[in-house]
Every structure is written in structure tokens, then in C-alpha cells.
Motif scaffolding. Structure first.
Motif, mmCIF file in Angstrom:
data_model
loop_
_atom_site.group_PDB
_atom_site.id
_atom_site.type_symbol
_atom_site.label_atom_id
_atom_site.label_comp_id
_atom_site.label_asym_id
_atom_site.label_seq_id
_atom_site.Cartn_x
_atom_site.Cartn_y
_atom_site.Cartn_z
ATOM 1 N N UNK A 175 -10.833 11.343 -0.599
ATOM 2 C CA UNK A 175 -11.326 11.892 -1.870
ATOM 3 C C UNK A 175 -10.177 12.169 -2.823
ATOM 4 N N UNK A 176 -9.078 12.740 -2.324
ATOM 5 C CA UNK A 176 -7.926 13.026 -3.173
ATOM 6 C C UNK A 176 -7.308 11.744 -3.726
ATOM 7 N N UNK A 177 -7.219 10.698 -2.873
ATOM 8 C CA UNK A 177 -6.661 9.428 -3.327
ATOM 9 C C UNK A 177 -7.559 8.770 -4.364
ATOM 10 N N UNK A 214 -6.461 7.960 -8.237
ATOM 11 C CA UNK A 214 -6.560 6.614 -8.798
ATOM 12 C C UNK A 214 -7.424 6.608 -10.053
ATOM 13 N N UNK A 215 -8.508 7.389 -10.034
ATOM 14 C CA UNK A 215 -9.412 7.469 -11.174
ATOM 15 C C UNK A 215 -8.694 8.049 -12.393
ATOM 16 N N UNK A 216 -7.933 9.136 -12.196
ATOM 17 C CA UNK A 216 -7.258 9.764 -13.330
ATOM 18 C C UNK A 216 -6.090 8.910 -13.823
ATOM 19 N N UNK A 217 -5.396 8.238 -12.905
ATOM 20 C CA UNK A 217 -4.314 7.358 -13.333
ATOM 21 C C UNK A 217 -4.853 6.173 -14.125
ATOM 22 N N UNK A 218 -6.004 5.637 -13.709
ATOM 23 C CA UNK A 218 -6.610 4.514 -14.427
ATOM 24 C C UNK A 218 -7.076 4.918 -15.815
ATOM 25 N N UNK A 219 -7.430 6.185 -15.960
ATOM 26 C CA UNK A 219 -7.874 6.682 -17.282
ATOM 27 C C UNK A 219 -6.700 7.020 -18.192
ATOM 28 N N UNK A 220 -5.468 6.831 -17.686
ATOM 29 C CA UNK A 220 -4.299 7.105 -18.518
ATOM 30 C C UNK A 220 -3.888 8.560 -18.518
ATOM 31 N N UNK A 221 -4.382 9.337 -17.565
ATOM 32 C CA UNK A 221 -4.026 10.744 -17.518
ATOM 33 C C UNK A 221 -2.584 10.963 -17.092
ATOM 34 N N UNK A 241 -15.130 7.057 -3.312
ATOM 35 C CA UNK A 241 -14.316 5.853 -3.484
ATOM 36 C C UNK A 241 -15.073 4.793 -4.259
ATOM 37 N N UNK A 242 -16.369 4.726 -4.056
ATOM 38 C CA UNK A 242 -17.162 3.723 -4.747
ATOM 39 C C UNK A 242 -17.271 3.991 -6.229
ATOM 40 N N UNK A 243 -16.990 5.206 -6.630
ATOM 41 C CA UNK A 243 -17.086 5.548 -8.049
ATOM 42 C C UNK A 243 -15.823 5.226 -8.815
ATOM 43 N N UNK A 244 -14.761 4.775 -8.139
ATOM 44 C CA UNK A 244 -13.511 4.475 -8.823
ATOM 45 C C UNK A 244 -13.670 3.200 -9.632
ATOM 46 N N UNK A 245 -13.264 3.181 -10.906
ATOM 47 C CA UNK A 245 -13.402 1.973 -11.700
ATOM 48 C C UNK A 245 -12.502 0.864 -11.179
ATOM 49 N N UNK A 248 0.833 -1.200 0.000
ATOM 50 C CA UNK A 248 0.000 0.000 0.000
ATOM 51 C C UNK A 248 0.872 1.256 0.000
ATOM 52 N N UNK A 249 1.900 1.270 0.824
ATOM 53 C CA UNK A 249 2.784 2.442 0.852
ATOM 54 C C UNK A 249 3.472 2.628 -0.495
ATOM 55 N N UNK A 250 3.841 1.532 -1.140
ATOM 56 C CA UNK A 250 4.449 1.625 -2.472
ATOM 57 C C UNK A 250 3.458 2.214 -3.474
ATOM 58 N N UNK A 251 2.192 1.796 -3.393
ATOM 59 C CA UNK A 251 1.171 2.325 -4.298
ATOM 60 C C UNK A 251 0.900 3.802 -4.032
ATOM 61 N N UNK A 252 0.862 4.204 -2.767
ATOM 62 C CA UNK A 252 0.647 5.617 -2.436
ATOM 63 C C UNK A 252 1.772 6.480 -2.988
ATOM 64 N N UNK A 253 2.992 5.962 -2.961
ATOM 65 C CA UNK A 253 4.131 6.699 -3.517
ATOM 66 C C UNK A 253 3.986 6.833 -5.034
ATOM 67 N N UNK A 254 3.505 5.777 -5.682
ATOM 68 C CA UNK A 254 3.328 5.828 -7.136
ATOM 69 C C UNK A 254 2.208 6.777 -7.545
ATOM 70 N N UNK A 255 1.187 6.908 -6.697
ATOM 71 C CA UNK A 255 0.046 7.773 -7.021
ATOM 72 C C UNK A 255 0.252 9.222 -6.593
ATOM 73 N N UNK A 256 1.297 9.511 -5.837
ATOM 74 C CA UNK A 256 1.526 10.866 -5.328
ATOM 75 C C UNK A 256 1.547 11.931 -6.420
ATOM 76 N N UNK A 257 2.125 11.671 -7.619
ATOM 77 C CA UNK A 257 2.114 12.716 -8.660
ATOM 78 C C UNK A 257 0.705 13.094 -9.140
ATOM 79 N N UNK A 258 -0.308 12.313 -8.786
ATOM 80 C CA UNK A 258 -1.679 12.596 -9.220
ATOM 81 C C UNK A 258 -2.502 13.286 -8.125
#
Length: 395
Positions: free
Chosen positions: A330-332, A336-343, A378-382, A290-300
Motif C-alpha cells: 500500500x505504501x509503495x 508511485x501514485x503521488x510521484x506520477x501526479x508530480x507531487x 495497487x490496481x488503482x495506480x495510474x 526494481x531495486x533502483x526504482x524502489x530507491x528512487x521512490x523512497x522519498x515518497x
């Protein structure tokens, strides 16, 4: 009767194995060593007292009833071990502890010698496998031998009962639970075994017949008391580890909403065969991932999303800490939503540190996970994988 007695001996012996998991360390610890010695001797008492064992011992030695002094000697040695355990449990100056241990060993050693000597002087040629105490209750020397081993055992168990009552008021947690189990087992021994034996023998002295107390009541109650005592010895040692694994399993499950959201963004290696790993190990792997994933998502991470969610939570009457958790969830979820969309990552991502990364341990991650479970955002995240984030992390 053989099955009940052997089962009690097996459970008693298993308790010593659980306590003696690190033999080298245990040998250096007088408390652990004396505890294991008491448990092993208790198990040997039950093995020796089984009618099948008594018959085998009598046949091997060629002496009728030779199993009686062997069993009574084992009971006396067990009583001595309980006394030594109490001395080590109480602690104090080393010289004083050693002196008291030697005195106890000497006293019960003399008692065992007396038991053997009285048996050697007695006329006990008729083999009795289940009712020796009452059958020979009026026989010279056998009478004294029976009374002597009972008094020695009673002295040790009554003193230990008193100590368990006293310490049970002074300690808490698993140690108090263990003391109460030991006390319950000792009381069963006193009432179910010793009192039954005393009553049956006294009835013989008075010309009556209450042999059933000695042959039918005493053995199963003594076995049950032994099971409770063994549980009492083991609980304080194993309870912390068992509780840690239970909390690990609980937190592992409570992290599921957060892990489901960010798992595809994690580049941490997967644990081998996670289904059989201990709960604490599985929880550790999940925390690292989880900490590794949070670090990867930080730029978003977007401060605007976080600020809007925080303001909305405060207006809704939530406390500041809860509002912060809602904003970070909400920020996380947005990241995640924008990263999943390829943004693409933000040109100026948020410099805000999540509460879950500021606090050591699992509690903050669990708080974030539970907030995500309650958050509509959170429930709206694909559910599809965040492959764009993974690709960038590997790149």
C-alpha cells in the motif's frame, strides 16, 4: 536399420558434447572424462554395427566380415569404459582407483586381442552384414568369438545395473533420476540385445532358427537403451542449470506486477536485446531495475499509509508477515501514485526498510509483487510514466 543405428550414435555423441562443454576442466576430472569416453565408445559401437558401415569396412580391407571383430572390439572397449566409469564413480584412494582401472583395461584388452585372434583362425569367407552371429553360430572359432564378446559385455552391464540399483536407494534428486534412466537403458540392453542374441545363438546350436531375435529385435532395443543411457548420463549434469533457468523464468513473470508499477521510476540501463537473453540474466536485470526504482521512490514513502494498511490487515486476521507485506504494498502504491501526479517528496519520508530490500535473493521481491497483484490499492495506480521521479533521479 541404418537410420535407427546412426540416430542412436548421434544422440549418444551429442551427450558427450554436452558434458564436455569445458574441455580443459573435463580432462582434469576423471569422472567426466570416463563418462565422455563411455558415451563416445557407445556411439562408435552403433556406427560400426550399422550394415552400411560393415559393408564399407569389408570393402576397404578386402576381408569378408572384417567389420565383425571391429564391432565386437568396440563393444568390448565400451564395456571396459563402463567398468572404468564405475570405478571412478565409486572413488577412493587414487592409487587404488588407478590400479583397478589398469586391471580393467588389461582384462578387456586381452579380450579384444582374443576376439581378433579367434576371427583370424576362423573360416568366415561369406559376408554377412545383419545375421553374422547366427549364421556362424556353429562355426569353429567364430562361435567362441561371438560368445566371448557377449559374455564380456554382459559382465560389465550386469555389474553396472547392480551399482545403479544400490546407489539409486542412497541418492536423491537429479542423480537418482539419472541412475534410473541409465538402469532402464542397461536393462533394455540386457533383455533386448544380449538375451535376444544369446537365445538366437543357442537356437542355432540346438538346430532351430530364431534369427529374427538377433536381426530384428536386438538392434532397435539396443538403440533405445542407448538413448536412455545417454539421457541418464546427461541429466545429472544439465538438470541444475535447466532448473535454475526455469525458476528464473518463473520468477521473472511473477515479478511483473511489481515491475509494471515501478518500471518508469527506474534509471537502471536497459538490457541489450532482452528477448534472447537467458532467463537468469533477464531476472537479474529486472531485480536490479526494481531495486533502483524502489530507491528512487523512497522519498515518497509515507509511514501513515503503511500503518493504516498494516492495522487493517491485522484486523482482517492476516499473520504479521502478511500484514507487513500488505502495508508495504500500500505504501509503495501510494508513493508511485503521488510521484506520477508530480507531487513533491515528503519533508519527513518514512525510514522504514521494505522487506524486499532486507532479504537477499528474489523471494522477497516476488512476495511483494504477488501482494501487489492481490491489492486493490495497487490496481488503482495510474499506468502513466513516473517522469517526475525519473527527472529528479537524472538531475
Amino acid at each position: 536399420m541404418n537410420l535407427v543405428v546412426y540416430l542412436a550414435a548421434g544422440v549418444f555423441g551429442l551427450s558427450s558434447v554436452l558434458l564436455l562443454r569445458r574441455p580443459r576442466t573435463a580432462v582434469l576430472d576423471p569422472l567426466t572424462l570416463s563418462t565422455c569416453a563411455a558415451i563416445v565408445l557407445g556411439a562408435l559401437v552403433f556406427v560400426c554395427s550399422a550394415p552400411l558401415t560393415l559393408a564399407a569396412v569389408n570393402d576397404l580391407t578386402g576381408i569378408p566380415n572384417f567389420g565383425a571383430p571391429l564391432t565386437y572390439g568396440m563393444i568390448s572397449a565400451y564395456s571396459c569404459a563402463l567398468t572404468v566409469l564405475l570405478i571412478n564413480w565409486r572413488g577412493g584412494p587414487r592409487a587404488r582407483v588407478r590400479r583397478m582401472v589398469l586391471r580393467s583395461v588389461a582384462a578387456y584388452g586381452l579380450l579384444i586381442v582374443a576376439v581378433v585372434a579367434l576371427f583370424a583362425r576362423a573360416d568366415a569367407d561369406t559376408e554377412r552384414l545383419t545375421d553374422l552371429d547366427t549364421y556362424y553360430a556353429n562355426t569353429p572359432y567364430m562361435r567362441e568369438m561371438i560368445l566371448l564378446y557377449l559374455l564380456g559385455h554382459s559382465a560389465a552391464t550386469l555389474v553396472m545395473c547392480a551399482v545403479c540399483v544400490k546407489w539409486g536407494r542412497e541418492v536423491t534428486g537429479p542423480l537418482r533420476t539419472g541412475l534410473r534412466l541409465i538402469l532402464a537403458g542397461l536393462l533394455l540392453d540386457v533383455v533386448g540385445f544380449q538375451l535376444a542374441k544369446y537365445t538366437a545363438v543357442a537356437a542355432r546350436w540346438a538346430g532351430g532358427d530364431l534369427d529374427a531375435l538377433s536381426t530384428s529385435v536386438a538392434p532397435p532395443l539396443a538403440s533405445l537403451g542407448a538413448l536412455l543411457c545417454s539421457a541418464g548420463f546427461v541429466v545429472p549434469r544439465l538438470w541444475p542449470a535447466a532448473a535454475a533457468h526455469w525458476h528464473g523464468l518463473r520468477d521473472h513473470r511473477r515479478l511483473e506486477p511489481l515491475w509494471s508499477l515501478v518500471r518508469s521510476a527506474s534509471t537502471a540501463p536497459r538490457p541489450p536485446a532482452p528477448w534472447w537473453q537467458p532467463p537468469r540474466t533477464r531476472l537479474h536485470w529486472r531485480e536490479v531495475s526494481i531495486h533502483d526504482a524502489l530507491l528512487a521512490l523512497a522519498p515518497y514513502f509515507d509511514d501513515r499509509v503503511r500503518a493504516r494498511a498494516r492495522d487493517a490487515a491485522l484486523r482482517g486476521g492476516r499473520p504479521p508477515h502478511q500484514a507487513r507485506l500488505a502495508a508495504e504494498a500500500a505504501m509503495l502504491a501510494d508513493a508511485t501514485r503521488r510521484a506520477a501526479a508530480g507531487g513533491e517528496p515528503l519533508d519527513a519520508p518514512s525510514a522504514h526498510r521494505l522487506h524486499a530490500t532486507e532479504v537477499s535473493g528474489t523471494s522477497a521481491l516476488v512476495e511483494l509483487a504477488q501482494e501487489l497483484a492481490r491489492s486493490p490499492a495497487a490496481g488503482a495506480v495510474p499506468a502513466r510514466a513516473v517522469r517526475a521521479v525519473q527527472g529528479r533521479a537524472h538531475g
